[in-house]
Scaffold this active site. Structure first.
Site, PDB file in Angstrom:
ATOM      1  CB  SER A   1      -0.952   0.167   1.143  1.00  0.00           C
ATOM      2  OG  SER A   1      -0.048  -0.024   2.368  1.00  0.00           O
ATOM      3  CE  LYS A   2      -3.117   5.814  -1.984  1.00  0.00           C
ATOM      4  NZ  LYS A   2      -3.768   6.438  -3.058  1.00  0.00           N
ATOM      5  NE  ARG A   3      -1.088   5.085   7.619  1.00  0.00           N
ATOM      6  CZ  ARG A   3      -1.093   4.712   8.678  1.00  0.00           C
ATOM      7  NH1 ARG A   3      -1.410   3.461   9.006  1.00  0.00           N
ATOM      8  NH2 ARG A   3      -0.802   5.451   9.750  1.00  0.00           N
ATOM      9  CE  LYS A   4       1.478  -0.691   7.411  1.00  0.00           C
ATOM     10  NZ  LYS A   4       1.236  -2.217   7.737  1.00  0.00           N
ATOM     11  CG  ASN A   5       7.205  -0.070   0.115  1.00  0.00           C
ATOM     12  OD1 ASN A   5       8.130   0.430   0.235  1.00  0.00           O
ATOM     13  ND2 ASN A   5       7.248  -1.611   0.316  1.00  0.00           N
TER      14      ASN A   5
END
Length: 495
Positions: A252-256
């Site tokens: 996910s863009k929140r973590k990567n």
């Protein structure tokens, strides 16, 4: 059998590395069997789909070296390849299902469906459609349609038993019909949902193998049932393992960073990124980690894909990219790639109007534009001390800005200004004070070249990644804090 595979992205935002991952394995399977690889654009979401995103999909996949045999921009005998250009086809098949008794009209409003789900949840039941449309008589249906009452078309689902289907990687899979909802096939606006369009298109385009992410496993019963209703043979299914963050959660863009263009903007070689994606769930027979796309095609066997969730680790990608730079680029090639990445005419053409009136000598240029040619700024929590807002408000500004920018599909100056200016007003913050934390996150300093022009040059993937990095330096909010922030943000958006 002629092998025909496809990838079908939606032009609703920045192309995801997961799209490239699925496209890569579809292409390799087709090439290995002397088959055909198709690109189809699933743009039935008319509110979010746009031509800019579609072109970015074309450009990003081609940058990676993924070329399709048929598609919107290259043509083919099974076109058109945009779903928005095929709506009359879907309507015909939806009507056919209704006439055969396999689908029905549903006139329930959004409010009625929300009430239905709330009641189900209060009784500890799994929320799903209760079949109320099935109780309407033909006269009631005719009267409501004649009166212009909005409706959708839903598919019928068996009430009992189990759906069984085979998967190339997973073998036989069973899912009880009680877990399958009566899916909407045709929306009130006359556009099909993914499920109907996907099945109809795959059949009419003679797709032989559907290679897609494992998140679609639970949709397979609906698709199999539609094939049965139409009397068509279903393509062979193959559900690839999902890409994972290092903590094993779904990528996910929140973590990567997840956008293909983020990695392009950061200066990764396309050969290295496609090589890395090829390692996600598969490996060369000799276990060599560095390989080209032609080498992958020559050695590919989809049965060798392993199901353990492949971890997308940017440190491993850095190492692999470094090998490509050192082992495959001589000094001349390195110079050419560097110019192509950072000093190409298009990028300089965007920068020059911003700096020409600000410099007195060319050496003034480098300090002024370094942040436009870099990756992630080297900042920490103390970097934000020079702003006029406190840490808590800075965190809100950055978090709300990310959420707002996630909804910007057309990345141009006026849209960005409108988005952030409206957010600043909703938060009752002067735009100048609101912008300061964004300058820090994007440029590593409290003042830089005009913010909105800088955002255009950096591009959506890198902008969002830099703001998220700024959030990380301040300490990411906990799940509880994030839920509270989200509630406050939704209230801002509504007002």
């Amino acid at each position: 059998m002629i092998v025909r595979t496809r990838v079908a992205p939606s032009p609703t935002g920045d192309p995801h590395v997961g799209t490239a991952y699925i496209a890569l394995f579809n292409l390799c399977f087709a090439r290995q069997h002397d088959g055909c690889f198709v690109l189809r654009i699933e743009d039935t979401d008319q509110q979010r789909s746009n031509k800019q995103s579609e072109q970015t999909i074309f450009d990003s996949l081609r940058w990676l070296g993924l070329e399709w045999d048929e598609g919107p921009d290259v043509g083919g005998e099974f076109g058109p390849y945009r779903q928005s250009e095929r709506t009359s086809i879907y309507k015909k098949y939806a009507d056919q299902l209704v006439e055969a008794g396999h689908a029905f009209y549903c006139f329930a409003t959004t409010e009625e469906l929300d009430d239905m789900r709330r009641e189900q949840m209060t009784h500890g039941e799994t929320p799903k459609y209760d079949g109320r449309g099935l109780s309407l008589s033909s006269t009631e249906i005719a009267d409501r349609r004649a009166a212009g009452t909005p409706y959708v078309i839903r598919m019928k689902i068996p009430e009992q038993g189990v759906c069984r289907f085979d998967d190339m990687l997973r073998g036989p899979i069973e899912i009880p019909w009680s877990q399958v909802d009566m899916q909407v096939l045709m929306k009130a606006d006359g556009m099909p949902t993914y499920h109907l369009a996907n099945v109809v298109d795959d059949h009419l385009m003679e797709i032989s193998h559907v290679i897609r992410g494992e998140e679609w496993i639970n949709s397979a019963p609906k698709h199999q049932l539609l094939y049965e209703y139409f009397g068509w043979d279903m393509p062979v299914l193959c559900h690839m393992p999902l890409l994972r963050n290092p903590d094993k959660s779904k990528l996910s863009k929140r973590k990567n960073p997840t956008g293909i263009n983020f990695y392009r903007a950061m200066g990764y070689l396309p050969e290295a990124l496609i090589n890395y994606l090829g390692r996600m769930g598969w490996s060369m027979p000799d276990e060599e980690e560095k390989f080209s796309l032609p080498e992958m095609v020559a050695n590919f066997n989809i049965e060798d894909v392993h199901l353990g969730g492949p971890v997308f680790d940017t440190e491993k990608l850095d190492w692999l990219n470094g090998r490509w730079i050192r082992e495959d680029l001589d000094e001349g090639a390195f110079r050419e790639r560097l110019i192509e990445w950072a000093l190409n005419g298009d990028k300089l053409g965007e920068i020059i109007p911003l700096v020409q009136g600000r410099v007195e000598k060319f050496s003034d240029l480098a300090p002024m534009v370094t942040y436009l040619l870099a990756g992630i700024p080297d900042i920490d929590a103390a970097s934000f001390d020079q702003t006029k807002v406190d840490t808590q408000l800075t965190q809100k500004i950055l978090q709300y800005a990310v959420w707002s920018l996630d909804g910007v599909s057309e990345w141009h100056r006026d849209k960005l200004y409108q988005c952030l200016n409206e957010l600043a007003r909703a938060m009752d913050i002067k735009l100048k004070d609101f912008m300061e934390p964004l300058f820090i996150a994007l440029a590593g300093k409290s003042a830089a070249l005009p913010l909105f022009d800088s955002m255009i040059i950096l591009g959506p993937d890198l902008v969002r990644a830099r703001i998220r990095h700024g959030l990380e330096t301040l300490g990411l909010p906990s799940k509880k804090q994030l839920k509270k922030l989200d509630k406050e943000y939704q209230q801002l958006a509504v007002s």
